[in-house]
Each structure stands twice: as C-alpha cells, then as structure tokens.
Design an enzyme around this catalytic site. Sequence first.
Site, PDB file in Angstrom:
ATOM      1  N   ASP A   9       0.801  -1.241   0.000  1.00 16.56           N
ATOM      2  CA  ASP A   9       0.000   0.000   0.000  1.00 16.56           C
ATOM      3  C   ASP A   9       0.831   1.287   0.000  1.00 16.56           C
ATOM      4  O   ASP A   9       0.487   2.256   0.705  1.00 16.56           O
ATOM      5  CB  ASP A   9      -0.944   0.015   1.210  1.00 16.56           C
ATOM      6  CG  ASP A   9      -1.998  -1.080   1.142  1.00 16.56           C
ATOM      7  OD1 ASP A   9      -1.913  -1.951   0.266  1.00 16.56           O
ATOM      8  OD2 ASP A   9      -2.906  -1.073   1.998  1.00 16.56           O
ATOM      9  N   ASP A  51      -4.778  -0.577  -1.769  1.00 17.93           N
ATOM     10  CA  ASP A  51      -6.193  -0.328  -1.509  1.00 17.93           C
ATOM     11  C   ASP A  51      -6.790   0.154  -2.825  1.00 17.93           C
ATOM     12  O   ASP A  51      -6.285   1.124  -3.421  1.00 17.93           O
ATOM     13  CB  ASP A  51      -6.350   0.747  -0.431  1.00 17.93           C
ATOM     14  CG  ASP A  51      -6.630   0.159   0.940  1.00 17.93           C
ATOM     15  OD1 ASP A  51      -6.426  -1.056   1.125  1.00 17.93           O
ATOM     16  OD2 ASP A  51      -7.030   0.923   1.836  1.00 17.93           O
ATOM     17  N   HIS A  53     -10.445   0.745  -3.554  1.00 12.33           N
ATOM     18  CA  HIS A  53     -11.840   0.710  -3.139  1.00 12.33           C
ATOM     19  C   HIS A  53     -12.771   1.253  -4.221  1.00 12.33           C
ATOM     20  O   HIS A  53     -12.556   2.352  -4.736  1.00 12.33           O
ATOM     21  CB  HIS A  53     -12.022   1.552  -1.869  1.00 12.33           C
ATOM     22  CG  HIS A  53     -11.257   1.029  -0.688  1.00 12.33           C
ATOM     23  ND1 HIS A  53     -11.253  -0.294  -0.331  1.00 12.33           N
ATOM     24  CD2 HIS A  53     -10.477   1.669   0.229  1.00 12.33           C
ATOM     25  CE1 HIS A  53     -10.504  -0.462   0.749  1.00 12.33           C
ATOM     26  NE2 HIS A  53     -10.022   0.723   1.113  1.00 12.33           N
ATOM     27  N   HIS A  59     -16.777   0.700   5.282  1.00 13.97           N
ATOM     28  CA  HIS A  59     -15.351   0.998   5.454  1.00 13.97           C
ATOM     29  C   HIS A  59     -15.090   2.496   5.264  1.00 13.97           C
ATOM     30  O   HIS A  59     -14.222   3.062   5.918  1.00 13.97           O
ATOM     31  CB  HIS A  59     -14.550   0.172   4.444  1.00 13.97           C
ATOM     32  CG  HIS A  59     -13.066   0.263   4.605  1.00 13.97           C
ATOM     33  ND1 HIS A  59     -12.400  -0.172   5.732  1.00 13.97           N
ATOM     34  CD2 HIS A  59     -12.100   0.739   3.763  1.00 13.97           C
ATOM     35  CE1 HIS A  59     -11.096   0.027   5.588  1.00 13.97           C
ATOM     36  NE2 HIS A  59     -10.900   0.580   4.410  1.00 13.97           N
ATOM     37  N   LYS A  98      -6.954  -4.787  -3.441  1.00 11.82           N
ATOM     38  CA  LYS A  98      -7.788  -5.309  -2.361  1.00 11.82           C
ATOM     39  C   LYS A  98      -8.831  -4.278  -1.946  1.00 11.82           C
ATOM     40  O   LYS A  98      -8.676  -3.081  -2.197  1.00 11.82           O
ATOM     41  CB  LYS A  98      -6.930  -5.694  -1.146  1.00 11.82           C
ATOM     42  CG  LYS A  98      -6.105  -4.549  -0.537  1.00 11.82           C
ATOM     43  CD  LYS A  98      -5.165  -5.076   0.539  1.00 11.82           C
ATOM     44  CE  LYS A  98      -4.230  -4.013   1.055  1.00 11.82           C
ATOM     45  NZ  LYS A  98      -4.897  -2.990   1.883  1.00 11.82           N
ATOM     46  N   CYS A 156      -2.066  -2.225   7.598  1.00 12.70           N
ATOM     47  CA  CYS A 156      -2.008  -3.169   6.482  1.00 12.70           C
ATOM     48  C   CYS A 156      -0.691  -3.940   6.414  1.00 12.70           C
ATOM     49  O   CYS A 156      -0.681  -5.100   5.984  1.00 12.70           O
ATOM     50  CB  CYS A 156      -2.303  -2.449   5.176  1.00 12.70           C
ATOM     51  SG  CYS A 156      -4.007  -1.804   5.136  1.00 12.70           S
TER      52      CYS A 156
END
Length: 204
Positions: A9, A51, A53, A59, A98, A156
């Site tokens: 990340d 990440d 998203h 979240h 992810k 993370c």
Amino acid sequence: MTKALIVVDVQPTFCEGGELGVEGGNAVAERIADYVNAHRSEYAYIATTQDWHIEPGAHWSAEPDFVDTWPKHGAAGTPNAELHPAIKALIIHHHFKKGQYSAAYSGFEGIEDNTDRIQTREEVAAEQSAGKTLANALKAAGVSRVDVVGIAESHCVKDTALDARKFGFEVTVFEDLTVPVSEELGVAARKQMTAAGITLAESR
C-alpha cells in the site's frame, strides 16, 4: 531459500497530503525504492498491494471512528490510489488490488490485477474463486520466506505479515522501510507481530 518481497500500500492516499496520509510516508516510499533497486536480484518474486476501493460499504464513513471506519481513501481509478511514483518507477510486474467491495487490510485478501480497471463485484468474485491470490502466487513461485515493507506498519503491513505467517511463510518486516500511523499503534503492532513469530529487522 526462495524469497519474496511484498510492498504494501505505498500509495499517495497514505502519504503526506493524501486522504489518510501517514507522516513519513513519502520518505518510506523513497527508501523502499532504493532498497528494491539495490536488492532486486535477491528476490524470486516481488509484488505490490494497493487499496483499490470501489464500493467498500461501511469501510468509508462521513463520521469515521478510525478503527473500523475511515474517510474516503484509496478510491479506485484516482491518482491517489495509484502506486507512489517512486514505486511505480520500479516496474514491478505483480500487483494485488484489495478492498474493492469490502474492507480489506491484508494483501492476502486481494487479487492479482495488473490493470487499472474498475472491476465489477462479479469479476472480483470470479478472480477470487479462480485463486488469483497472493498466497497462491507465492506458493507457485516456490517462495518460503517473505519480506514485508510499506504503509502503514500498524495496519495493512501488520495484517499482511500476520497472514503470511498463517500461510506458513517465514516473515520479516523491515522496520526502516515501514511507518506506523502513530508510535503507540506501532508499538502494539510490533508486539503482535513478534508474538506471531515475525522477525522485525533493519534492511541492509
């Protein structure tokens, strides 16, 4: 012993000026880039996690508690969700996205996706079912030892390292190539990782 490096990340969203910027993030990105350039030949497999998203449900929150809910960050398709420029310049070939449609902290929850597409729920689920996971990729590469670096150590990086241990890998986290959200959370994360048998060390 076959080694892998997981770069967790390292994205502008988690560096200074990002939506969830961590102090020292940009400096860590540069140190990781220097490390990879110097040690790339020692690794059989190198991967990044991001990440990514799309619609991660609760979240993201307008009133985040910074434990289970967070301000909008890592939004797929935005510049801040891309890899940090220092990492992007390394030309790493394996990228695990992810958290597309749920919360996700560990890179082992992601799927390999070397594009910048906005995948549908069905596509993400199909890739998961097809086994395009980090654990499977590491096993296919014959990896037995994993080095973990990135942002943030307290979240993370910790969760990725803990999952690597659960999958049976020998795990090292390089303390000089990661940074926690806060020192207090960093101390707690280091205790948890040490208790799980993870080695905390300085990169050489």
